[in-house]
Design a protein around this motif. Sequence first.
Motif, PDB file in Angstrom:
ATOM      1  N   ARG A   1      27.563  16.879  85.311  1.00  0.00           N
ATOM      2  CA  ARG A   1      28.622  16.678  86.552  1.00  0.00           C
ATOM      3  C   ARG A   1      29.583  15.589  86.025  1.00  0.00           C
ATOM      4  NH1 ARG A   1      27.470  14.996  92.686  1.00  0.00           N
ATOM      5  NH2 ARG A   1      29.825  15.478  93.301  1.00  0.00           N
ATOM      6  N   ASP A   2      30.912  16.161  85.814  1.00  0.00           N
ATOM      7  CA  ASP A   2      32.065  15.323  85.254  1.00  0.00           C
ATOM      8  C   ASP A   2      31.643  14.860  83.628  1.00  0.00           C
ATOM      9  OD1 ASP A   2      33.315  15.428  87.650  1.00  0.00           O
ATOM     10  OD2 ASP A   2      32.286  13.570  88.330  1.00  0.00           O
ATOM     11  N   GLY A   3      30.884  15.979  83.023  1.00  0.00           N
ATOM     12  CA  GLY A   3      30.887  15.594  81.454  1.00  0.00           C
ATOM     13  C   GLY A   3      29.284  14.810  81.311  1.00  0.00           C
ATOM     14  N   SER A   4      28.922  14.298  82.433  1.00  0.00           N
ATOM     15  CA  SER A   4      27.576  13.427  82.399  1.00  0.00           C
ATOM     16  C   SER A   4      26.562  14.087  82.662  1.00  0.00           C
ATOM     17  CB  SER A   4      27.424  12.237  83.078  1.00  0.00           C
ATOM     18  OG  SER A   4      28.662  11.611  82.828  1.00  0.00           O
ATOM     19  N   PRO A   5      25.358  14.122  81.815  1.00  0.00           N
ATOM     20  CA  PRO A   5      23.890  14.862  82.180  1.00  0.00           C
ATOM     21  C   PRO A   5      23.448  14.255  83.353  1.00  0.00           C
ATOM     22  CG  PRO A   5      23.570  13.039  80.316  1.00  0.00           C
ATOM     23  CD  PRO A   5      25.382  12.963  80.653  1.00  0.00           C
ATOM     24  N   VAL A   6      22.959  15.411  84.315  1.00  0.00           N
ATOM     25  CA  VAL A   6      22.081  15.001  85.342  1.00  0.00           C
ATOM     26  C   VAL A   6      20.704  15.531  85.403  1.00  0.00           C
ATOM     27  CG1 VAL A   6      21.967  15.684  87.913  1.00  0.00           C
ATOM     28  CG2 VAL A   6      24.185  15.420  86.671  1.00  0.00           C
ATOM     29  N   ASP A   7      19.928  14.755  85.753  1.00  0.00           N
ATOM     30  CA  ASP A   7      18.416  15.244  85.571  1.00  0.00           C
ATOM     31  C   ASP A   7      17.874  14.843  87.192  1.00  0.00           C
ATOM     32  OD1 ASP A   7      15.986  15.862  85.052  1.00  0.00           O
ATOM     33  OD2 ASP A   7      15.474  14.627  83.509  1.00  0.00           O
ATOM     34  N   MET A   8      17.430  15.836  87.781  1.00  0.00           N
ATOM     35  CA  MET A   8      17.034  15.341  89.259  1.00  0.00           C
ATOM     36  C   MET A   8      16.114  16.099  89.917  1.00  0.00           C
ATOM     37  SD  MET A   8      20.269  16.191  91.336  1.00  0.00           S
ATOM     38  CE  MET A   8      20.940  17.818  91.473  1.00  0.00           C
ATOM     39  N   TRP A   9      15.301  15.605  90.956  1.00  0.00           N
ATOM     40  CA  TRP A   9      14.591  16.507  91.920  1.00  0.00           C
ATOM     41  C   TRP A   9      15.247  16.536  92.885  1.00  0.00           C
ATOM     42  CZ3 TRP A   9      10.111  18.612  90.121  1.00  0.00           C
ATOM     43  CH2 TRP A   9       9.569  18.271  88.999  1.00  0.00           C
ATOM     44  N   ALA A  10      14.907  17.908  93.525  1.00  0.00           N
ATOM     45  CA  ALA A  10      16.018  18.093  94.727  1.00  0.00           C
ATOM     46  C   ALA A  10      14.885  18.994  95.648  1.00  0.00           C
ATOM     47  CB  ALA A  10      16.993  19.259  94.290  1.00  0.00           C
ATOM     48  N   THR A  11      15.145  19.019  96.746  1.00  0.00           N
ATOM     49  CA  THR A  11      14.430  19.871  97.907  1.00  0.00           C
ATOM     50  C   THR A  11      15.455  20.358  98.852  1.00  0.00           C
ATOM     51  OG1 THR A  11      14.000  17.851  99.484  1.00  0.00           O
ATOM     52  CG2 THR A  11      12.157  18.281  97.756  1.00  0.00           C
ATOM     53  N   THR A  12      15.193  21.606  98.972  1.00  0.00           N
ATOM     54  CA  THR A  12      15.999  22.336 100.075  1.00  0.00           C
ATOM     55  C   THR A  12      15.131  22.941 101.088  1.00  0.00           C
ATOM     56  OG1 THR A  12      17.650  22.780  98.255  1.00  0.00           O
ATOM     57  CG2 THR A  12      17.653  24.080 100.417  1.00  0.00           C
ATOM     58  N   THR A  13      15.454  22.486 102.331  1.00  0.00           N
ATOM     59  CA  THR A  13      14.799  23.166 103.413  1.00  0.00           C
ATOM     60  C   THR A  13      15.597  24.234 104.075  1.00  0.00           C
ATOM     61  OG1 THR A  13      13.643  20.900 103.868  1.00  0.00           O
ATOM     62  CG2 THR A  13      13.814  22.538 105.499  1.00  0.00           C
ATOM     63  N   TYR A  14      15.076  25.338 103.938  1.00  0.00           N
ATOM     64  CA  TYR A  14      15.601  26.710 104.764  1.00  0.00           C
ATOM     65  C   TYR A  14      14.854  26.978 105.943  1.00  0.00           C
ATOM     66  CZ  TYR A  14      17.656  27.664  99.921  1.00  0.00           C
ATOM     67  OH  TYR A  14      18.179  27.667  98.994  1.00  0.00           O
ATOM     68  N   VAL A  15      15.625  27.613 107.011  1.00  0.00           N
ATOM     69  CA  VAL A  15      15.226  28.180 108.214  1.00  0.00           C
ATOM     70  C   VAL A  15      15.841  29.405 108.285  1.00  0.00           C
ATOM     71  CG1 VAL A  15      15.141  25.711 109.042  1.00  0.00           C
ATOM     72  CG2 VAL A  15      17.194  27.132 109.420  1.00  0.00           C
TER      73      VAL A  15
ATOM     74  N   VAL B   1      20.128  27.117 104.835  1.00  0.00           N
ATOM     75  CA  VAL B   1      19.961  25.698 104.550  1.00  0.00           C
ATOM     76  C   VAL B   1      19.936  24.760 105.566  1.00  0.00           C
ATOM     77  CG1 VAL B   1      20.701  23.636 103.053  1.00  0.00           C
ATOM     78  CG2 VAL B   1      20.875  26.017 102.077  1.00  0.00           C
ATOM     79  N   GLY B   2      18.890  24.152 106.016  1.00  0.00           N
ATOM     80  CA  GLY B   2      18.872  23.029 107.020  1.00  0.00           C
ATOM     81  C   GLY B   2      19.142  21.794 106.469  1.00  0.00           C
ATOM     82  N   ALA B   3      18.501  21.694 105.280  1.00  0.00           N
ATOM     83  CA  ALA B   3      18.489  19.993 104.630  1.00  0.00           C
ATOM     84  C   ALA B   3      18.442  20.233 103.253  1.00  0.00           C
ATOM     85  CB  ALA B   3      17.579  19.165 105.292  1.00  0.00           C
ATOM     86  N   HIS B   4      19.024  19.253 102.467  1.00  0.00           N
ATOM     87  CA  HIS B   4      18.903  19.318 100.893  1.00  0.00           C
ATOM     88  C   HIS B   4      19.065  17.844 100.644  1.00  0.00           C
ATOM     89  CE1 HIS B   4      19.498  20.339  96.930  1.00  0.00           C
ATOM     90  NE2 HIS B   4      20.489  19.567  96.745  1.00  0.00           N
ATOM     91  N   GLN B   5      18.120  17.629  99.749  1.00  0.00           N
ATOM     92  CA  GLN B   5      18.118  16.129  99.133  1.00  0.00           C
ATOM     93  C   GLN B   5      17.815  16.241  97.712  1.00  0.00           C
ATOM     94  OE1 GLN B   5      14.579  15.082  97.702  1.00  0.00           O
ATOM     95  NE2 GLN B   5      15.956  13.201  97.351  1.00  0.00           N
TER      96      GLN B   5
END
Length: 123
Positions: free
Chosen positions: A91-105, A113-117
């Motif tokens: 993102r913007d040329g910088s590396p991103v390494d993350m955990w994500a959760t998306t709650t679907y309904v 998508v009901g929520a994303h973290q």
Amino acid sequence: MTVITDDLPAQLIRHEHELWEAMRHGDGGSHLQKAMTTDAVLIDDGSLVERSAAIVALDGTTWGEATMSDQRVVRLGDRAAMLAYRLRSTRDGSPVDMWATTTYVYSEGRWRVGAHQQSPAAD
């Protein structure tokens, strides 16, 4: 009739890939406008972001190609599920390494998508 089927993990992973592909092209806000429930929220960088603010903030923001791994789907009843995964991108040329959760309904005849973290990954 139950909405969750054996192909639910594949469906949710495909939806999430579509989101990150939209983000790569700067269309994340437009994509989320269609994909989110009306009361959806995002949690990022320690802040809770309401749906309308997330749509505005992500419209025009670009990410690099996203690679998802370690996907897990947790079923939360007949009409809800959570997808957890690790995402590597830039993102913007910088590396991103993350955990994500998306709650679907399941709402209005489709998975939304009901929520994303997301939070930084620690090795």
